[in-house]
Write a protein that holds these residues in place. Structure first.
Motif, mmCIF file in Angstrom:
data_model
loop_
_atom_site.group_PDB
_atom_site.id
_atom_site.type_symbol
_atom_site.label_atom_id
_atom_site.label_comp_id
_atom_site.label_asym_id
_atom_site.label_seq_id
_atom_site.Cartn_x
_atom_site.Cartn_y
_atom_site.Cartn_z
ATOM 1 N N GLU A 1 0.414 -0.826 -0.071
ATOM 2 C CA GLU A 1 -0.043 0.144 0.403
ATOM 3 C C GLU A 1 0.756 1.515 0.145
ATOM 4 O O GLU A 1 0.463 2.156 -0.660
ATOM 5 N N ILE A 2 1.829 1.259 1.201
ATOM 6 C CA ILE A 2 2.618 2.718 1.094
ATOM 7 C C ILE A 2 3.397 2.497 -0.091
ATOM 8 O O ILE A 2 3.421 3.888 -1.011
ATOM 9 N N VAL A 3 3.718 1.726 -1.537
ATOM 10 C CA VAL A 3 4.283 1.583 -2.193
ATOM 11 C C VAL A 3 3.529 2.759 -3.445
ATOM 12 O O VAL A 3 4.091 3.786 -3.743
ATOM 13 N N VAL A 4 2.469 1.933 -3.657
ATOM 14 C CA VAL A 4 1.130 2.569 -4.518
ATOM 15 C C VAL A 4 1.167 3.562 -4.240
ATOM 16 O O VAL A 4 0.438 4.637 -4.667
ATOM 17 N N ARG A 5 0.483 4.216 -3.066
ATOM 18 C CA ARG A 5 0.599 5.235 -2.501
ATOM 19 C C ARG A 5 1.444 6.438 -3.465
ATOM 20 O O ARG A 5 0.842 7.617 -3.481
ATOM 21 N N GLN A 6 3.385 6.346 -2.141
ATOM 22 C CA GLN A 6 3.709 6.864 -3.032
ATOM 23 C C GLN A 6 4.079 6.788 -4.871
ATOM 24 O O GLN A 6 4.666 7.989 -5.242
ATOM 25 N N PHE B 1 -3.141 -1.203 -5.430
ATOM 26 C CA PHE B 1 -4.067 -0.325 -6.952
ATOM 27 C C PHE B 1 -4.133 0.926 -5.680
ATOM 28 O O PHE B 1 -4.227 0.952 -4.399
ATOM 29 N N ALA B 2 -3.742 2.196 -6.671
ATOM 30 C CA ALA B 2 -3.840 4.044 -5.819
ATOM 31 C C ALA B 2 -4.360 4.345 -6.806
ATOM 32 O O ALA B 2 -4.004 4.189 -8.338
ATOM 33 N N THR C 1 -5.423 9.549 -1.169
ATOM 34 C CA THR C 1 -5.173 8.610 -2.133
ATOM 35 C C THR C 1 -6.042 7.879 -2.066
ATOM 36 O O THR C 1 -6.298 7.616 -0.541
ATOM 37 N N GLU C 2 -6.819 6.934 -2.655
ATOM 38 C CA GLU C 2 -7.378 5.906 -2.043
ATOM 39 C C GLU C 2 -6.799 4.866 -2.623
ATOM 40 O O GLU C 2 -6.085 4.551 -3.805
ATOM 41 N N SER C 3 -6.790 3.617 -2.147
ATOM 42 C CA SER C 3 -5.972 2.515 -2.701
ATOM 43 C C SER C 3 -6.619 1.327 -1.932
ATOM 44 O O SER C 3 -7.562 0.956 -1.754
ATOM 45 N N SER C 4 -6.371 -0.101 -2.849
ATOM 46 C CA SER C 4 -6.864 -1.751 -2.064
ATOM 47 C C SER C 4 -6.062 -2.605 -2.728
ATOM 48 O O SER C 4 -4.850 -2.049 -3.849
ATOM 49 N N VAL C 5 -6.418 -3.414 -2.266
ATOM 50 C CA VAL C 5 -5.461 -4.599 -2.841
ATOM 51 C C VAL C 5 -6.335 -6.328 -3.068
ATOM 52 O O VAL C 5 -7.663 -6.026 -2.786
ATOM 53 N N ARG C 6 -5.826 -6.177 -4.484
ATOM 54 C CA ARG C 6 -6.888 -7.436 -4.700
ATOM 55 C C ARG C 6 -5.862 -8.827 -5.102
ATOM 56 O O ARG C 6 -5.100 -8.739 -5.296
#
Length: 166
Positions: free
Chosen positions: A82-87, A124-125, A133-138
């Motif tokens: 999560e932290i990486v896709v947000r960055q 994803f973000a 920013t929104e994020s999620s994992v699938r």
């Protein structure tokens, strides 16, 4: 999730129409999808009015150099986090000077998975300048192509829903 060529085209067109209507620009920051989101968005004539950049940052070095992802985030959490896709989203907005960015980082397979992050895991973000920013994992099923297709469709639909709320 059925991610046929037709479904990808429909989702890409839906997002394109919304970007045009809102007068927004977008950049993609992609890892496991290798530029597929940018490809779908640029399949449409006139896409240069809203697509500013497609950044394929497959390696950790590229994520750091191009998107400004912190080395510590990669070392502690890994690229699929999560932290990486947000960055990556923040870095794409800054690097491309756009209104909106999406980021994808995952394990498409067939190898590379672990118990904690099995093959098919994709983070994803998406975000817009001045908005949270929104994020999620699938975790998608299928082979490498199927995982990537599902990831592209998911992010196109996700950012479309996000922009509708703004």
């Amino acid at each position: 999730m059925q991610a046929s060529d037709q479904a990808l085209e429909r989702a890409g067109n839906e997002l394109a129409v919304l970007l045009e209507k809102q007068g927004r620009t977008i950049a993609t920051a992609e890892s496991c999808t290798g530029g597929w989101v940018a490809k779908v968005l640029t399949d449409r004539a006139g896409s240069s009015s809203y697509v500013m950049a497609g950044l394929v940052t497959y390696s950790n070095e590229a994520k750091k150099a191009i998107l400004g992802v912190e080395a510590t985030a990669l070392e502690v959490h890994g690229a699929v986090s999560e932290i990486v896709v947000r960055q990556m989203v923040a870095g794409a907005i800054k690097a491309a000077g756009v209104d909106v960015a999406v980021a994808i980082s995952g394990i498409a397979g067939p190898g590379g998975g672990s118990e904690e992050k099995p093959v098919g895991t994709v983070w994803f973000a998406w975000g817009a300048r001045g908005e949270p920013t929104e994020s999620s994992v699938r975790c998608f099923d299928g082979d490498r192509d199927q995982v990537r297709r599902q990831a592209v469709l998911y992010v196109l639909q996700g950012v479309t829903e996000f922009l509708r709320k703004l």
